[in-house]
Write a protein that holds these residues in place. Structure first.
Motif, mmCIF file in Angstrom:
data_model
loop_
_atom_site.group_PDB
_atom_site.id
_atom_site.type_symbol
_atom_site.label_atom_id
_atom_site.label_comp_id
_atom_site.label_asym_id
_atom_site.label_seq_id
_atom_site.Cartn_x
_atom_site.Cartn_y
_atom_site.Cartn_z
ATOM 1 N N PHE A 182 0.829 -1.204 0.000
ATOM 2 C CA PHE A 182 0.000 0.000 0.000
ATOM 3 C C PHE A 182 0.859 1.246 0.000
ATOM 4 O O PHE A 182 2.064 1.200 0.286
ATOM 5 C CB PHE A 182 -0.973 0.004 1.178
ATOM 6 C CG PHE A 182 -0.366 0.289 2.537
ATOM 7 C CD1 PHE A 182 -0.485 1.550 3.114
ATOM 8 C CD2 PHE A 182 0.294 -0.697 3.260
ATOM 9 C CE1 PHE A 182 0.043 1.821 4.370
ATOM 10 C CE2 PHE A 182 0.824 -0.442 4.511
ATOM 11 C CZ PHE A 182 0.708 0.822 5.071
ATOM 12 N N LEU A 183 0.230 2.362 -0.348
ATOM 13 C CA LEU A 183 0.881 3.670 -0.346
ATOM 14 C C LEU A 183 0.071 4.600 0.543
ATOM 15 O O LEU A 183 -1.146 4.689 0.427
ATOM 16 C CB LEU A 183 0.938 4.244 -1.767
ATOM 17 C CG LEU A 183 1.441 5.691 -1.896
ATOM 18 C CD1 LEU A 183 2.908 5.794 -1.479
ATOM 19 C CD2 LEU A 183 1.270 6.179 -3.343
ATOM 20 N N TYR A 184 0.773 5.300 1.429
ATOM 21 C CA TYR A 184 0.148 6.218 2.387
ATOM 22 C C TYR A 184 0.722 7.598 2.088
ATOM 23 O O TYR A 184 1.848 7.903 2.448
ATOM 24 C CB TYR A 184 0.519 5.740 3.792
ATOM 25 C CG TYR A 184 -0.150 6.410 4.970
ATOM 26 C CD1 TYR A 184 -1.205 7.301 4.840
ATOM 27 C CD2 TYR A 184 0.294 6.112 6.267
ATOM 28 C CE1 TYR A 184 -1.798 7.879 5.946
ATOM 29 C CE2 TYR A 184 -0.291 6.679 7.382
ATOM 30 C CZ TYR A 184 -1.334 7.562 7.217
ATOM 31 O OH TYR A 184 -1.911 8.140 8.325
ATOM 32 N N LEU A 185 -0.069 8.448 1.418
ATOM 33 C CA LEU A 185 0.407 9.774 1.024
ATOM 34 C C LEU A 185 -0.748 10.756 1.180
ATOM 35 O O LEU A 185 -1.655 10.804 0.351
ATOM 36 C CB LEU A 185 0.917 9.754 -0.417
ATOM 37 C CG LEU A 185 1.850 10.895 -0.833
ATOM 38 C CD1 LEU A 185 2.609 10.544 -2.105
ATOM 39 C CD2 LEU A 185 1.102 12.209 -1.015
ATOM 40 N N ILE A 186 -0.727 11.523 2.263
ATOM 41 C CA ILE A 186 -1.885 12.338 2.595
ATOM 42 C C ILE A 186 -1.665 13.845 2.529
ATOM 43 O O ILE A 186 -2.614 14.614 2.726
ATOM 44 C CB ILE A 186 -2.414 11.972 4.004
ATOM 45 C CG1 ILE A 186 -1.321 12.134 5.056
ATOM 46 C CG2 ILE A 186 -2.968 10.546 3.996
ATOM 47 C CD1 ILE A 186 -1.816 11.933 6.486
ATOM 48 N N ASP A 187 -0.436 14.272 2.255
ATOM 49 C CA ASP A 187 -0.177 15.701 2.078
ATOM 50 C C ASP A 187 0.157 15.941 0.609
ATOM 51 O O ASP A 187 1.257 15.640 0.150
ATOM 52 C CB ASP A 187 0.984 16.152 2.966
ATOM 53 C CG ASP A 187 1.248 17.653 2.871
ATOM 54 O OD1 ASP A 187 0.640 18.316 2.003
ATOM 55 O OD2 ASP A 187 2.067 18.160 3.658
ATOM 56 N N GLY A 188 -0.820 16.475 -0.110
ATOM 57 C CA GLY A 188 -0.619 16.682 -1.539
ATOM 58 C C GLY A 188 -0.071 18.042 -1.907
ATOM 59 O O GLY A 188 0.014 18.378 -3.092
ATOM 60 N N ARG A 190 2.854 19.334 -2.112
ATOM 61 C CA ARG A 190 4.019 19.361 -2.997
ATOM 62 C C ARG A 190 3.629 19.160 -4.457
ATOM 63 O O ARG A 190 4.396 19.501 -5.366
ATOM 64 C CB ARG A 190 5.024 18.287 -2.581
ATOM 65 C CG ARG A 190 5.667 18.533 -1.229
ATOM 66 C CD ARG A 190 6.402 17.301 -0.724
ATOM 67 N NE ARG A 190 7.518 16.931 -1.574
ATOM 68 C CZ ARG A 190 8.771 17.356 -1.403
ATOM 69 N NH1 ARG A 190 9.051 18.186 -0.407
ATOM 70 N NH2 ARG A 190 9.737 16.964 -2.198
ATOM 71 N N PHE A 191 2.432 18.632 -4.690
ATOM 72 C CA PHE A 191 1.968 18.414 -6.057
ATOM 73 C C PHE A 191 1.277 19.655 -6.636
ATOM 74 O O PHE A 191 0.952 19.694 -7.819
ATOM 75 C CB PHE A 191 1.021 17.216 -6.098
ATOM 76 C CG PHE A 191 1.674 15.924 -5.706
ATOM 77 C CD1 PHE A 191 2.277 15.117 -6.653
ATOM 78 C CD2 PHE A 191 1.703 15.522 -4.375
ATOM 79 C CE1 PHE A 191 2.892 13.928 -6.295
ATOM 80 C CE2 PHE A 191 2.314 14.335 -4.009
ATOM 81 C CZ PHE A 191 2.917 13.537 -4.961
ATOM 82 N N GLU A 192 0.992 20.621 -5.780
ATOM 83 C CA GLU A 192 0.465 21.944 -6.133
ATOM 84 C C GLU A 192 -1.004 21.963 -6.553
ATOM 85 O O GLU A 192 -1.736 22.877 -6.199
ATOM 86 C CB GLU A 192 1.311 22.606 -7.222
ATOM 87 C CG GLU A 192 2.758 22.866 -6.776
ATOM 88 C CD GLU A 192 3.560 23.591 -7.816
ATOM 89 O OE1 GLU A 192 3.123 23.659 -8.993
ATOM 90 O OE2 GLU A 192 4.648 24.121 -7.464
ATOM 91 N N THR A 193 -1.451 20.991 -7.315
ATOM 92 C CA THR A 193 -2.856 20.969 -7.725
ATOM 93 C C THR A 193 -3.456 19.595 -7.445
ATOM 94 O O THR A 193 -2.737 18.588 -7.374
ATOM 95 C CB THR A 193 -3.031 21.277 -9.225
ATOM 96 O OG1 THR A 193 -2.497 20.189 -10.000
ATOM 97 C CG2 THR A 193 -2.344 22.581 -9.604
ATOM 98 N N LEU A 194 -4.767 19.553 -7.321
ATOM 99 C CA LEU A 194 -5.452 18.284 -7.104
ATOM 100 C C LEU A 194 -5.217 17.343 -8.279
ATOM 101 O O LEU A 194 -4.999 16.138 -8.091
ATOM 102 C CB LEU A 194 -6.950 18.526 -6.911
ATOM 103 C CG LEU A 194 -7.824 17.279 -6.737
ATOM 104 C CD1 LEU A 194 -7.417 16.500 -5.503
ATOM 105 C CD2 LEU A 194 -9.308 17.669 -6.657
ATOM 106 N N ALA A 195 -5.246 17.881 -9.488
ATOM 107 C CA ALA A 195 -5.045 17.041 -10.672
ATOM 108 C C ALA A 195 -3.669 16.383 -10.658
ATOM 109 O O ALA A 195 -3.526 15.194 -10.982
ATOM 110 C CB ALA A 195 -5.223 17.875 -11.934
#
Length: 326
Positions: A182-188, A190-195
């Protein structure tokens, strides 16, 4: 035990205590079990098969917090799995720090309670050095656990190592029994946008994703989440949404600016380790209503977006209140 039976049992216990003319001494652990049961009841009534997975608070699995104690049957009936951090690495919020053997064994004994009860188990360790990452995955595999090793405490990026998830596969994943990684990544952020955030998640090969796309003004659609449910290799996977229920976060849609100067009764002190996170009296009906009630509530939005389940954080907040009683 059915979820509605779980919640009814908790309610009956409270009513029995108050019938003797005085309020019972607060049982912070029972209060958290009841809260999780209420979330499970509402979610599963709307979406049968919806997964409820608390992170931490393993002591809630038995009545006396001991691995050989009487099972907390109602609570176990309300959940589908458990998550635990730092079983092998990252002890006391220090990345790469090996968890002392007594603490690690204590975790493993309680996780075994969940396994024997037929619940899924997800373990998150924190390590940046490759030998430690390899060791963490090996230890989880040897213990029969599904592990993930994060290389950043903030859970804000896909680890660079290993290049592929351990046990990568193209098979359909429809239950915890099928999950190999599994992957646990909850702070987005750094990706700047939801897309960008969702696109990065979609390109991963993991069997199960734990994500948090509701921070700030982000609002994923059911179509967005449906796309995440298909691995690049073609197999179905599970997608869980992170939700903190033991703390309030000032970057969530439910947060009101006025709370800074005039906090509601349920709001407690700020977490010194995580700015913007505040302890809550999770048994307070106003807080529970914020989490549970209406299409705009966190749970309502998660269900509307079509997630397979919810990953509940700060379930162990009862420990803070036991150390700082009302």
């Amino acid at each position: 035990m059915r979820p509605e039976s779980c919640f009814a049992l908790f309610s009956a216990l409270i009513l029995a205590a108050t019938a003797h003319g005085q309020a019972p001494k607060r049982d912070y652990r029972a209060d958290m079990r009841a809260f999780v049961a209420a979330i499970s009841l509402k979610a599963k009534a709307q979406t049968p098969g919806f997964l409820v997975v608390p992170q931490g608070g393993l002591e809630l699995l038995t009545e006396d917090a001991e691995p050989d104690g009487k099972l907390a049957a109602a609570y176990l009936g309300a959940i589908d799995g458990v998550g635990q951090e730092e079983v092998f690495y990252g002890f006391e919020n220090v990345d790469d720090r090996k968890t002392p053997r007594p603490e690690s064994e204590a975790f493993l004994k309680l996780l075994d309670v969940a396994k024997k009860a037929g619940k899924g188990v997800l373990v998150t360790d924190y390590a940046t050095k490759r030998p430690l990452v390899d060791d963490a995955y090996a230890r989880n595999k040897a213990a029969g656990l599904v592990g993930f090793v994060a290389d950043r405490r903030g859970l804000d990026r896909i680890p660079r190592y290993p290049a592929k998830p351990p046990g990568v596969n193209t098979a359909d994943v429809r239950s915890f029994a099928d999950v190999k990684n599994f992957l646990y990544l909850i702070d987005g952020g750094r990706f700047e946008t939801l897309a960008n955030y969702l696109g990065a998640m979609a390109r991963t090969d993991h069997d199960l994703l734990i994500i948090d796309p509701f921070s700030g003004d982000w609002a994923p659609t059911a179509a967005d989440i449906d796309r995440l449910k298909r691995k690049p290799g073609g197999g179905r996977r599970l997608v869980l949404c992170y939700l903190s229920i033991g703390e309030a976060e000032d970057y969530r849609p439910y947060w009101k600016p006025a709370w800074t100067k005039a906090p509601p009764p349920f709001l407690g002190p700020e977490n010194p380790d995580w700015k913007g996170n505040f302890s809550v009296r999770y048994w307070d009906s106003a807080w529970r209503s914020i989490i549970l009630d209406g299409p705009g509530s966190p749970l309502g939005r998660i269900l509307a977006a079509g997630f397979d389940g919810v990953y509940l954080d700060k379930v162990d907040e009862y420990g803070w209140f036991e150390d700082h009683p009302e």
